[in-house]
Design a protein around this motif. Structure first.
Motif, PDB file in Angstrom:
ATOM      1  N   GLU A 186       3.244 -14.010   5.441  1.00 17.41           N
ATOM      2  CA  GLU A 186       3.587 -12.614   5.191  1.00 17.41           C
ATOM      3  C   GLU A 186       2.512 -11.951   4.309  1.00 17.41           C
ATOM      4  N   LEU A 187       2.053 -12.674   3.290  1.00 13.15           N
ATOM      5  CA  LEU A 187       0.992 -12.148   2.414  1.00 13.15           C
ATOM      6  C   LEU A 187      -0.274 -11.867   3.222  1.00 13.15           C
ATOM      7  N   SER A 190      -2.768  -3.940   6.395  1.00 15.58           N
ATOM      8  CA  SER A 190      -3.068  -2.873   5.438  1.00 15.58           C
ATOM      9  C   SER A 190      -4.522  -2.438   5.548  1.00 15.58           C
ATOM     10  N   ILE A 222      -3.625 -16.712  -6.510  1.00 13.01           N
ATOM     11  CA  ILE A 222      -4.656 -16.880  -5.467  1.00 13.01           C
ATOM     12  C   ILE A 222      -5.658 -15.730  -5.448  1.00 13.01           C
ATOM     13  N   SER A 223      -5.301 -14.600  -6.027  1.00  4.63           N
ATOM     14  CA  SER A 223      -6.269 -13.496  -6.081  1.00  4.63           C
ATOM     15  C   SER A 223      -7.112 -13.569  -7.343  1.00  4.63           C
ATOM     16  N   ARG A 278       2.424 -16.375  -6.996  1.00  5.01           N
ATOM     17  CA  ARG A 278       1.523 -16.857  -5.938  1.00  5.01           C
ATOM     18  C   ARG A 278       0.382 -15.857  -5.659  1.00  5.01           C
ATOM     19  N   ARG A 314      -9.688  -8.479  -3.254  1.00  7.97           N
ATOM     20  CA  ARG A 314      -8.484  -9.286  -3.478  1.00  7.97           C
ATOM     21  C   ARG A 314      -7.735  -9.559  -2.181  1.00  7.97           C
ATOM     22  N   GLY A 315      -7.734  -8.587  -1.286  1.00 12.53           N
ATOM     23  CA  GLY A 315      -7.039  -8.768  -0.011  1.00 12.53           C
ATOM     24  C   GLY A 315      -7.624  -9.920   0.784  1.00 12.53           C
ATOM     25  N   ASN A 374       0.049  -9.063   5.922  1.00  9.55           N
ATOM     26  CA  ASN A 374       0.152  -7.770   5.251  1.00  9.55           C
ATOM     27  C   ASN A 374      -1.229  -7.232   4.872  1.00  9.55           C
ATOM     28  N   GLU A 375      -2.087  -8.124   4.339  1.00  9.16           N
ATOM     29  CA  GLU A 375      -3.421  -7.673   3.939  1.00  9.16           C
ATOM     30  C   GLU A 375      -4.234  -7.238   5.160  1.00  9.16           C
ATOM     31  N   ARG A 416      -9.365 -12.354  -0.447  1.00 11.68           N
ATOM     32  CA  ARG A 416      -9.102 -13.587  -1.192  1.00 11.68           C
ATOM     33  C   ARG A 416      -7.699 -14.119  -0.903  1.00 11.68           C
ATOM     34  N   ILE A 417      -6.741 -13.199  -0.806  1.00 12.71           N
ATOM     35  CA  ILE A 417      -5.364 -13.602  -0.502  1.00 12.71           C
ATOM     36  C   ILE A 417      -5.301 -14.213   0.900  1.00 12.71           C
ATOM     37  N   SER A 446      -2.137  -6.985  -2.469  1.00 11.83           N
ATOM     38  CA  SER A 446      -3.321  -6.723  -3.292  1.00 11.83           C
ATOM     39  C   SER A 446      -3.285  -5.299  -3.858  1.00 11.83           C
ATOM     40  N   PHE A 494       7.909  -8.807  -3.031  1.00 11.16           N
ATOM     41  CA  PHE A 494       6.637  -8.883  -2.317  1.00 11.16           C
ATOM     42  C   PHE A 494       5.572  -8.188  -3.153  1.00 11.16           C
ATOM     43  N   ASP A 542       6.267 -17.078   3.345  1.00  4.67           N
ATOM     44  CA  ASP A 542       5.751 -16.168   2.310  1.00  4.67           C
ATOM     45  C   ASP A 542       4.235 -16.020   2.425  1.00  4.67           C
ATOM     46  N   ASP A 543       3.541 -17.145   2.632  1.00  4.36           N
ATOM     47  CA  ASP A 543       2.077 -17.103   2.709  1.00  4.36           C
ATOM     48  C   ASP A 543       1.597 -16.320   3.928  1.00  4.36           C
ATOM     49  N   THR A 561       0.824  -1.214   0.000  1.00  2.38           N
ATOM     50  CA  THR A 561       0.000   0.000   0.000  1.00  2.38           C
ATOM     51  C   THR A 561       0.858   1.263   0.000  1.00  2.38           C
ATOM     52  N   ALA A 613      -6.949 -17.725   0.943  1.00  5.66           N
ATOM     53  CA  ALA A 613      -6.199 -18.735   0.169  1.00  5.66           C
ATOM     54  C   ALA A 613      -4.921 -19.165   0.883  1.00  5.66           C
ATOM     55  N   THR A 614      -4.351 -18.292   1.700  1.00  2.88           N
ATOM     56  CA  THR A 614      -3.065 -18.613   2.319  1.00  2.88           C
ATOM     57  C   THR A 614      -3.216 -19.184   3.726  1.00  2.88           C
ATOM     58  N   ARG A 619       7.927 -16.885  -7.481  1.00  2.00           N
ATOM     59  CA  ARG A 619       6.765 -17.297  -6.696  1.00  2.00           C
ATOM     60  C   ARG A 619       6.171 -16.134  -5.905  1.00  2.00           C
ATOM     61  N   ASP A 655     -11.983  -3.445  -3.112  1.00  2.00           N
ATOM     62  CA  ASP A 655     -11.880  -4.705  -3.854  1.00  2.00           C
ATOM     63  C   ASP A 655     -11.636  -5.846  -2.883  1.00  2.00           C
TER      64      ASP A 655
END
Lengths: 139, 130
Positions: free
Chosen positions: B35-36, B43, A113-114, A109, B94-95, B39-40, B97-98, A77, A74, B32-33, A43, B101-102, A105, B92
Motif C-alpha cells: 500500500e505504501l 501519487s 524507511i524514508s 515504518r 522520500r517517495g 501510493n507513492e 526511498r519508500i 511521503s 496511513f 501495508d508495504d 497528498t 525499501a518496501t 507501525r 524530494d
C-alpha cells in the motif's frame, strides 16, 4: 479548550469524502497543547495537516507542541514532508515538537524507511511526551 | 483500472489494492508495504506527470505471480502508468526511498508516451490448503 479544525476546502472540490480521510483536533486545555491527528495522511490531506501544524505553532504561542499520531492509519511521503516542515518551523520559532507514535507501525515504518525517524522526537505514549516536557521545567 | 489524475486517486487505489490483497490472504505487514509503495507511485503519477490543465488518466494493473525456483511462494506485481512526462527534478526523494525499501524490485521507465513504474513485492508463502 478543544478546537476542532473544520475541513478547510483547500482541495478544490475533490471527492466529497476526502475530508473524512484525515482529521485534526487541537487541545489547548493543558499547559502543553496536543494536536491529535487521525486517519490517512497522503497528498490529498497533507496540506491540511501542514496548516494545522502551522496554526498550532503560532509565533508567540506556547513553547511546545505534542502531536499525537497514534490514530494515523496511513502515512505517505507527503505527510512525512509536512512533519519535517513542521520541525523546521518549530526550530525557527523555538517550539519543542514531540510526536507520539506508540509503536504504530503504520507511522513508524514509513518514518524509518524514508530515513526520517532519526530527525524527529518520537515518544511511545502521550504521558512520555508530557513528562519530557515537564522535565524542561517551563510549565 | 484506469483512474483520473486527481488527488483523490491515490486513496482510491490504496483501498482497492488493500481489499484485493486481503481477499488473497496476503500477510498484513506485506499489505501495508505494498500500500505504501503503490501510493507513492500513483501519487507521483498524479502530481508530476501531468502538466497543469492537461487531461490524462493513470492506469494501475495488479497481478499475482508464482515465484520461480525452489523457494516457491507468490508475489504481487503492480504497474502504474501515466500519459505525461516526469519532470527532470523531483522535490524530494522520500517517495522513491519508500518504494525501494518496501519492494523487491522497482522499475521506472520514462518514455515519450509517459512514465511506467513497475513494483514487484517481496515473496510471501502460498495460501495454505483448506
Amino acid at each position: 479548550m478543544v478546537r476542532y479544525s473544520p475541513p478547510v476546502n483547500r482541495d478544490h472540490g475533490r471527492a466529497p469524502d476526502a475530508d473524512l480521510l484525515m482529521s485534526t483536533v487541537l487541545d489547548t486545555s493543558s499547559a502543553v497543547p496536543v494536536l491529535t491527528v487521525t486517519g490517512e495522511i497522503d497528498t490529498l490531506t497533507a496540506v491540511r495537516l501542514d496548516s494545522a501544524l502551522d496554526d498550532a505553532m503560532r509565533p508567540g504561542g506556547p513553547g511546545a507542541l505534542i502531536v499525537d499520531l497514534r490514530g494515523v492509519t496511513f502515512l505517505a511521503s507527503a505527510g512525512i514532508s509536512a512533519l519535517v516542515g513542521a520541525l523546521d518551523r518549530a526550530v525557527d520559532r523555538a517550539v519543542r515538537l514531540r510526536l507520539v507514535v506508540d509503536g504504530n507501525r503504520r507511522v513508524t515504518r514509513p518514518l524509518e524507511i524514508s530515513g526520517t525517524a532519526g530527525l524527529l522526537d518520537l515518544y511511545p505514549e502521550l504521558e512520555d511526551a508530557v513528562r519530557a516536557e515537564e522535565r524542561c521545567g517551563e510549565l | 483500472m484506469t483512474l483520473a489524475a486527481d488527488r483523490a486517486t491515490p486513496g482510491i487505489v490504496r483501498q482497492r489494492v488493500r481489499r484485493w490483497l486481503e481477499l488473497l490472504a496476503w500477510p498484513a505487514d506485506q499489505v501495508d508495504d505494498i500500500e505504501l509503495a503503490v501510493n507513492e507511485a500513483v501519487s507521483d503519477a498524479v502530481e508530476h506527470a501531468h502538466p497543469a490543465g492537461a487531461d490524462g488518466g493513470v492506469v494501475v494493473e495488479a497481478t499475482v505471480e508464482t515465484v520461480p525456483g525452489d523457494g516457491g511462494g507468490r508475489r504481487a506485481r503492480l504497474v502504474v502508468r501515466d500519459g505525461g512526462r516526469w519532470p527532470g527534478t523531483r522535490p524530494d526523494g522520500r517517495g522513491l526511498r519508500i518504494m525501494t525499501a518496501t519492494m523487491d524490485e522497482v522499475g521506472i521507465h520514462r518514455g515519450p508516451g509517459g512514465t511506467t513504474v513497475t513494483l514487484v513485492s517481496a515473496a510471501v508463502p502460498d495460501v495454505p490448503p483448506g
